[in-house]
Design a protein around this motif. Structure first.
Motif, PDB file in Angstrom:
ATOM      1  N   UNK A   7       0.622  -1.182  -0.090  1.00  0.00           N
ATOM      2  CA  UNK A   7      -0.065   0.003   0.131  1.00  0.00           C
ATOM      3  C   UNK A   7       0.839   1.239  -0.051  1.00  0.00           C
ATOM      4  N   UNK A   8       2.110   1.107   0.514  1.00  0.00           N
ATOM      5  CA  UNK A   8       2.804   2.512   0.678  1.00  0.00           C
ATOM      6  C   UNK A   8       4.314   2.278   0.002  1.00  0.00           C
ATOM      7  N   UNK A   9       4.716   2.945  -0.617  1.00  0.00           N
ATOM      8  CA  UNK A   9       6.259   3.186  -0.903  1.00  0.00           C
ATOM      9  C   UNK A   9       6.577   4.504  -1.391  1.00  0.00           C
ATOM     10  N   UNK A  10       7.895   4.669  -1.393  1.00  0.00           N
ATOM     11  CA  UNK A  10       8.248   6.159  -1.436  1.00  0.00           C
ATOM     12  C   UNK A  10       9.568   6.139  -2.641  1.00  0.00           C
ATOM     13  N   UNK A  11       9.321   7.472  -3.441  1.00  0.00           N
ATOM     14  CA  UNK A  11      10.445   7.739  -4.466  1.00  0.00           C
ATOM     15  C   UNK A  11      11.272   8.891  -3.668  1.00  0.00           C
ATOM     16  N   UNK A  12      12.750   8.464  -3.569  1.00  0.00           N
ATOM     17  CA  UNK A  12      13.466   9.393  -2.927  1.00  0.00           C
ATOM     18  C   UNK A  12      14.510   9.816  -3.622  1.00  0.00           C
ATOM     19  N   UNK A  13      14.564   9.537  -5.044  1.00  0.00           N
ATOM     20  CA  UNK A  13      15.890   9.797  -5.827  1.00  0.00           C
ATOM     21  C   UNK A  13      15.542  11.093  -6.884  1.00  0.00           C
ATOM     22  N   UNK A  14      14.397  11.829  -6.398  1.00  0.00           N
ATOM     23  CA  UNK A  14      14.347  12.971  -7.106  1.00  0.00           C
ATOM     24  C   UNK A  14      14.815  14.268  -6.324  1.00  0.00           C
ATOM     25  N   UNK A  15      15.194  15.278  -7.380  1.00  0.00           N
ATOM     26  CA  UNK A  15      15.632  16.642  -6.440  1.00  0.00           C
ATOM     27  C   UNK A  15      14.849  17.145  -5.375  1.00  0.00           C
ATOM     28  N   UNK A 125       6.149  13.002 -13.608  1.00  0.00           N
ATOM     29  CA  UNK A 125       7.360  12.512 -13.248  1.00  0.00           C
ATOM     30  C   UNK A 125       7.629  11.730 -11.913  1.00  0.00           C
ATOM     31  N   UNK A 126       7.016  11.894 -10.877  1.00  0.00           N
ATOM     32  CA  UNK A 126       6.989  10.980  -9.589  1.00  0.00           C
ATOM     33  C   UNK A 126       6.012   9.842 -10.225  1.00  0.00           C
ATOM     34  N   UNK A 127       5.065   9.864 -10.794  1.00  0.00           N
ATOM     35  CA  UNK A 127       4.207   8.933 -11.193  1.00  0.00           C
ATOM     36  C   UNK A 127       5.046   7.768 -11.771  1.00  0.00           C
ATOM     37  N   UNK A 128       5.814   8.279 -13.001  1.00  0.00           N
ATOM     38  CA  UNK A 128       6.299   7.106 -13.786  1.00  0.00           C
ATOM     39  C   UNK A 128       7.474   6.598 -13.202  1.00  0.00           C
ATOM     40  N   UNK A 129       8.350   7.516 -12.382  1.00  0.00           N
ATOM     41  CA  UNK A 129       9.396   6.976 -11.808  1.00  0.00           C
ATOM     42  C   UNK A 129       9.115   5.890 -10.651  1.00  0.00           C
ATOM     43  N   UNK A 132       7.539   2.900 -11.939  1.00  0.00           N
ATOM     44  CA  UNK A 132       8.833   2.232 -12.331  1.00  0.00           C
ATOM     45  C   UNK A 132       9.739   1.459 -11.796  1.00  0.00           C
ATOM     46  N   UNK A 133       9.830   1.964 -10.350  1.00  0.00           N
ATOM     47  CA  UNK A 133      10.632   1.388  -9.291  1.00  0.00           C
ATOM     48  C   UNK A 133       9.816   0.344  -8.521  1.00  0.00           C
ATOM     49  N   UNK A 134       8.577   0.536  -8.552  1.00  0.00           N
ATOM     50  CA  UNK A 134       7.878  -0.747  -8.182  1.00  0.00           C
ATOM     51  C   UNK A 134       7.549  -1.800  -8.928  1.00  0.00           C
ATOM     52  N   UNK A 135       8.245  -3.078  -8.511  1.00  0.00           N
ATOM     53  CA  UNK A 135       8.123  -4.069  -9.325  1.00  0.00           C
ATOM     54  C   UNK A 135       9.037  -4.093 -10.866  1.00  0.00           C
ATOM     55  N   UNK A 136       8.394  -5.062 -11.699  1.00  0.00           N
ATOM     56  CA  UNK A 136       9.207  -5.111 -13.111  1.00  0.00           C
ATOM     57  C   UNK A 136       8.223  -4.789 -14.121  1.00  0.00           C
ATOM     58  N   UNK A 346       3.251   4.187 -21.682  1.00  0.00           N
ATOM     59  CA  UNK A 346       4.479   5.001 -21.552  1.00  0.00           C
ATOM     60  C   UNK A 346       5.512   4.023 -20.937  1.00  0.00           C
ATOM     61  N   UNK A 347       6.633   4.030 -21.402  1.00  0.00           N
ATOM     62  CA  UNK A 347       7.795   3.195 -21.019  1.00  0.00           C
ATOM     63  C   UNK A 347       7.952   3.356 -19.269  1.00  0.00           C
ATOM     64  N   UNK A 348       8.110   2.198 -18.400  1.00  0.00           N
ATOM     65  CA  UNK A 348       8.597   2.516 -17.240  1.00  0.00           C
ATOM     66  C   UNK A 348      10.001   1.798 -17.015  1.00  0.00           C
ATOM     67  N   UNK A 349      10.754   2.381 -16.043  1.00  0.00           N
ATOM     68  CA  UNK A 349      12.008   1.544 -15.533  1.00  0.00           C
ATOM     69  C   UNK A 349      13.077   2.222 -16.566  1.00  0.00           C
ATOM     70  N   UNK A 350      14.274   1.631 -16.380  1.00  0.00           N
ATOM     71  CA  UNK A 350      15.475   1.875 -17.146  1.00  0.00           C
ATOM     72  C   UNK A 350      15.603   1.378 -18.456  1.00  0.00           C
ATOM     73  N   UNK A 351      16.900   1.315 -18.700  1.00  0.00           N
ATOM     74  CA  UNK A 351      17.330   1.126 -20.356  1.00  0.00           C
ATOM     75  C   UNK A 351      16.818  -0.396 -20.726  1.00  0.00           C
TER      76      UNK A 351
END
Length: 365
Positions: A7-15, A125-129, A132-136, A346-351
């Protein structure tokens, strides 16, 4: 069965530190309910279908499996900046590739998220990041985004700036009435409509048009819809308890907020056509319509639509999104304006997932 995400997770790698949370709508704390309502009052060009009161009705009645989560972007103070209901899926159309998808139900005719004015870029920006960080999961699947919505513009702007993969799967254009610039009908059209109305009056009785802002004709609408082709196909609202309860609650809530408009056409004192509109911030939406097929030879649905069009032209002000399928008649003929909506991924995740997204699109083509 789909695996339910935490139910909860955080995105911490944004400015600027933002928080993305996935919440159950039926288990919100008082603070979150308050923030959702406040967001509804300060949203950028909100769709009525995304407003908190209507989305709560939708989730309560139309998410039978409880799979949807509110993807909430908020700042460190707990202020909600945007929200979009999402669901985890195992495939995208024909492709067995896992994704996040914006949750919608069949009676939700716009899929735009609810976003605070001035925060569309941050929200996406926060939504897609965060997703993308939650699961694969490889992509975020979005449907019925209005092309004229600044929040939609912000999404495509972000994808371009980040070189993030995005594909528009479909564009549709449906009838739209610009109430301040509605074109006059030709003499032949007016003559036909007058003839149909005279025919109806002669066969049944005096014809009357009325517009009310309460839910007094809801039972009449449900009966009309179920008596017609939708009832025979099993798709009328009254054919299922859930959809009927959803519809009744939406109309009651809209009426309580002075956001409901019910137009009726009567002949000989009998209601033979009903059209229901919901009013949003700066736009009206055609929600539901039905007519008595017993009088189909007199085209009561067309006569009601004509009267309703005249009503809106006289009132002026905001336009009306028909919420119909493209080129549906007769509304597409009477309302020559068009509103475009897009379905996209919209693509999620990295390369690595970006390459998988591109390969999936190549295989589909």
């Amino acid at each position: 069965m789909l695996q339910v995400p935490p139910d909860v997770f955080k995105v911490t790698h944004t400015p600027v530190r933002m928080v993305l949370r996935l919440l159950r709508a039926d288990a919100l704390e008082a603070h979150d309910r308050l923030q959702w309502d406040k967001l509804g009052g300060d949203a950028a060009a909100p769709s009525v279908f995304a407003e908190p009161w209507l989305m709560r009705c939708s989730l309560a009645h139309c998410d039978a499996q409880g799979a949807a989560r509110l993807a909430v972007v908020e700042d460190e103070s707990g202020r909600w900046l945007g929200v979009l209901p999402v669901v985890a899926t195992r495939r995208q159309g024909r492709s067995p590739v896992p994704a996040w998808a914006a949750w919608r139900h069949p009676n939700q005719f716009v899929g735009a998220p609810l976003v605070r004015r001035g925060y569309a870029d941050d929200f996406w920006r926060r939504l897609v990041e965060g997703l993308g960080a939650h699961g694969q999961r490889v992509s975020l699947v979005l449907g019925k985004l209005p092309s004229d919505d600044p929040v939609t513009d912000a999404l495509f702007r972000l994808c371009a700036a980040q070189r993030r993969g995005v594909i528009v799967d479909r564009r549709i254009a449906r009838a739209f009435l610009d109430a301040d610039a509605a074109p006059a009908q030709c003499a032949r059209q007016r003559s036909r409509l007058r003839g149909l109305e005279r025919k109806l009056a002669g066969e049944v009785g005096p014809v009357a048009f009325a517009v009310a802002r309460d839910a007094g004709q809801i039972d009449a609408f449900l009966a009309l819809e179920q008596s017609g082709w939708k009832g025979r196909a099993g798709s009328a609202l009254a054919c299922a308890d859930r959809t009927q309860a959803f519809f009744r609650e939406v109309c009651a809530e809209a009426a309580a907020r002075d956001r409901l408009e019910v137009a009726t056409l009567s002949a000989g004192g009998q209601v033979i056509a009903v059209s229901i509109q919901l009013e949003g911030a700066g736009l009206r939406y055609g929600f539901k319509a039905a007519y008595d097929e017993t009088f189909a030879r007199c085209a009561p649905g067309l006569l009601l639509l004509d009267r309703l069009t005249q009503h809106y032209v006289v009132r002026g002000g905001v336009g009306v999104d028909s919420c119909t399928v493209p080129e549906q008649q007769p509304v597409s003929r009477l309302w020559p304006g068009r509103r475009e909506l897009v379905d996209c991924r919209v693509a999620l995740g990295g390369a690595t997932r970006g390459r998988l997204f591109a390969a999936m699109l190549a295989c589909e083509r």
